[in-house]
Design an enzyme around this catalytic site. Sequence first.
Site, mmCIF file in Angstrom:
data_model
loop_
_atom_site.group_PDB
_atom_site.id
_atom_site.type_symbol
_atom_site.label_atom_id
_atom_site.label_comp_id
_atom_site.label_asym_id
_atom_site.label_seq_id
_atom_site.Cartn_x
_atom_site.Cartn_y
_atom_site.Cartn_z
ATOM 1 N N ASN A 13 0.861 -1.178 0.000
ATOM 2 C CA ASN A 13 0.000 0.000 0.000
ATOM 3 C C ASN A 13 0.897 1.227 0.000
ATOM 4 O O ASN A 13 1.491 1.557 1.023
ATOM 5 C CB ASN A 13 -0.892 -0.033 1.254
ATOM 6 C CG ASN A 13 -1.696 1.243 1.417
ATOM 7 O OD1 ASN A 13 -1.783 2.056 0.504
ATOM 8 N ND2 ASN A 13 -2.278 1.422 2.596
ATOM 9 N N LYS A 15 0.120 4.240 -0.286
ATOM 10 C CA LYS A 15 -0.531 5.432 0.286
ATOM 11 C C LYS A 15 -0.288 6.640 -0.636
ATOM 12 O O LYS A 15 -0.237 6.479 -1.840
ATOM 13 C CB LYS A 15 -0.028 5.687 1.705
ATOM 14 C CG LYS A 15 -0.131 4.436 2.575
ATOM 15 C CD LYS A 15 0.086 4.729 4.013
ATOM 16 C CE LYS A 15 0.064 3.422 4.792
ATOM 17 N NZ LYS A 15 0.074 3.645 6.223
ATOM 18 N N HIS A 103 -9.547 1.036 4.932
ATOM 19 C CA HIS A 103 -8.267 1.215 5.631
ATOM 20 C C HIS A 103 -8.493 2.157 6.822
ATOM 21 O O HIS A 103 -9.308 3.083 6.743
ATOM 22 C CB HIS A 103 -7.233 1.803 4.668
ATOM 23 C CG HIS A 103 -5.850 1.788 5.222
ATOM 24 N ND1 HIS A 103 -5.400 2.740 6.113
ATOM 25 C CD2 HIS A 103 -4.824 0.918 5.051
ATOM 26 C CE1 HIS A 103 -4.146 2.459 6.444
ATOM 27 N NE2 HIS A 103 -3.769 1.355 5.815
ATOM 28 N N GLU A 105 -6.909 4.584 7.860
ATOM 29 C CA GLU A 105 -6.733 6.009 7.541
ATOM 30 C C GLU A 105 -7.977 6.574 6.867
ATOM 31 O O GLU A 105 -8.334 7.737 7.081
ATOM 32 C CB GLU A 105 -5.473 6.189 6.667
ATOM 33 C CG GLU A 105 -4.214 5.977 7.490
ATOM 34 C CD GLU A 105 -3.003 5.490 6.715
ATOM 35 O OE1 GLU A 105 -3.001 5.544 5.472
ATOM 36 O OE2 GLU A 105 -2.047 5.022 7.371
ATOM 37 N N GLU A 175 -5.269 -5.028 10.686
ATOM 38 C CA GLU A 175 -4.236 -4.017 10.913
ATOM 39 C C GLU A 175 -4.508 -3.279 12.217
ATOM 40 O O GLU A 175 -5.312 -2.334 12.250
ATOM 41 C CB GLU A 175 -4.242 -3.001 9.771
ATOM 42 C CG GLU A 175 -3.990 -3.613 8.406
ATOM 43 C CD GLU A 175 -3.433 -2.585 7.436
ATOM 44 O OE1 GLU A 175 -2.346 -2.840 6.915
ATOM 45 O OE2 GLU A 175 -4.051 -1.532 7.248
ATOM 46 N N GLY A 181 2.557 2.184 10.717
ATOM 47 C CA GLY A 181 3.488 3.296 10.535
ATOM 48 C C GLY A 181 4.189 3.728 11.808
ATOM 49 O O GLY A 181 4.792 4.804 11.853
ATOM 50 N N SER A 220 3.578 -2.214 10.277
ATOM 51 C CA SER A 220 5.035 -2.213 10.407
ATOM 52 C C SER A 220 5.677 -3.551 10.046
ATOM 53 O O SER A 220 6.619 -4.000 10.708
ATOM 54 C CB SER A 220 5.439 -1.771 11.817
ATOM 55 O OG SER A 220 4.977 -0.455 12.062
HETATM 56 C C1 PEP Z 1 -0.771 0.130 6.128
HETATM 57 O O1 PEP Z 1 -0.951 1.325 6.053
HETATM 58 O O2 PEP Z 1 -1.595 -0.628 5.596
HETATM 59 C C2 PEP Z 1 0.399 -0.352 6.841
HETATM 60 C C3 PEP Z 1 0.402 -1.558 7.273
HETATM 61 O O3 PEP Z 1 1.443 0.539 7.003
HETATM 62 P P1 PEP Z 1 2.901 0.221 7.655
HETATM 63 O O4 PEP Z 1 3.394 -1.070 7.040
HETATM 64 O O5 PEP Z 1 3.739 1.395 7.258
HETATM 65 O O6 PEP Z 1 2.702 0.088 9.123
#
Ligand code: PEP
Length: 256
Positions: A13, A15, A103, A105, A175, A181, A220
């Site tokens: 992803n 973003k 997601h 976000e 998630e 992040g 992460s």
């Molecule tokens: C995400 O935004 O779906 C995500 C898992 O981000 P990160 O790997 O940067 O934590």
Amino acid sequence: MVKQVRKPLMAGNWKMHHNHFEAIQVVQKLAYRLEADDYDRCDVVVCPTLICLRSVQTVIESDRMTIGLGAQNCYFEEKGAFTGEVSAPMLAKMNVQYVIVGHSERREIFGETDEVVAKKTRAVLGAGMTPIVCCGETLEEREADQTTEKVSGQIKAAFHGIKADDIAQCIVAYEPIWAIGTGRTATSQEANDTIGVIRSVIRQMAGGAADQVRILYGGSVKPSNVSELMGMPEIDGALVGGASLDPDDFAKIIKF
Ligand code: PEP
């Protein structure tokens, strides 16, 4: 446990990163680092920004890459006066195969409710694509022992009224919001346990379809922690944010 029948999937992803020149370079570098054997073991998907989809799709198709193309979002209506939005059929027409739905976000920053996520899930399925339905709890919810309640509610809402055969085609991404992040990963046991809960909710809703649904972990994921996560029986892959921006790191994750 039937993990062996579910092919792992690694989705990047991106973003709101990479302009279309960078996106083309990253997908080319990624493809250069991957071998036929990697695609045999694992499905690979990149989800660039909306305006990069066309460029990346053209490169994937002209270079005959085995990389799947995903969008990060879409609107649930097919067409109309919805300024700034893009519909699922429009994405499907451009050979987009996957769409990330719900997601955290989108839920937190853009106010997407469970109801909107459910409509988008249906729209994506209706257009013949695969939704990657995201769910996950906040740190406060985890500390208050509300993880099961939160993710179960999100999954029930997203799949409400959808036929078992269609649910079987979906992908879920668990998630935990506190791990996105932040550099902080859920332990592989925590991730596995919550994904087990999600699969049991899907089993209540759709019976044996639960054994087909691939459930990814996101939060992460890096080259250094992917093997341990992928060693867990319930984890079928990863939704990767930050580490998917770098083709070297994402290739290492894919080759876990
Ligand atoms: C995400 O935004 O779906 C995500 C898992 O981000 P990160 O790997 O940067 O934590």
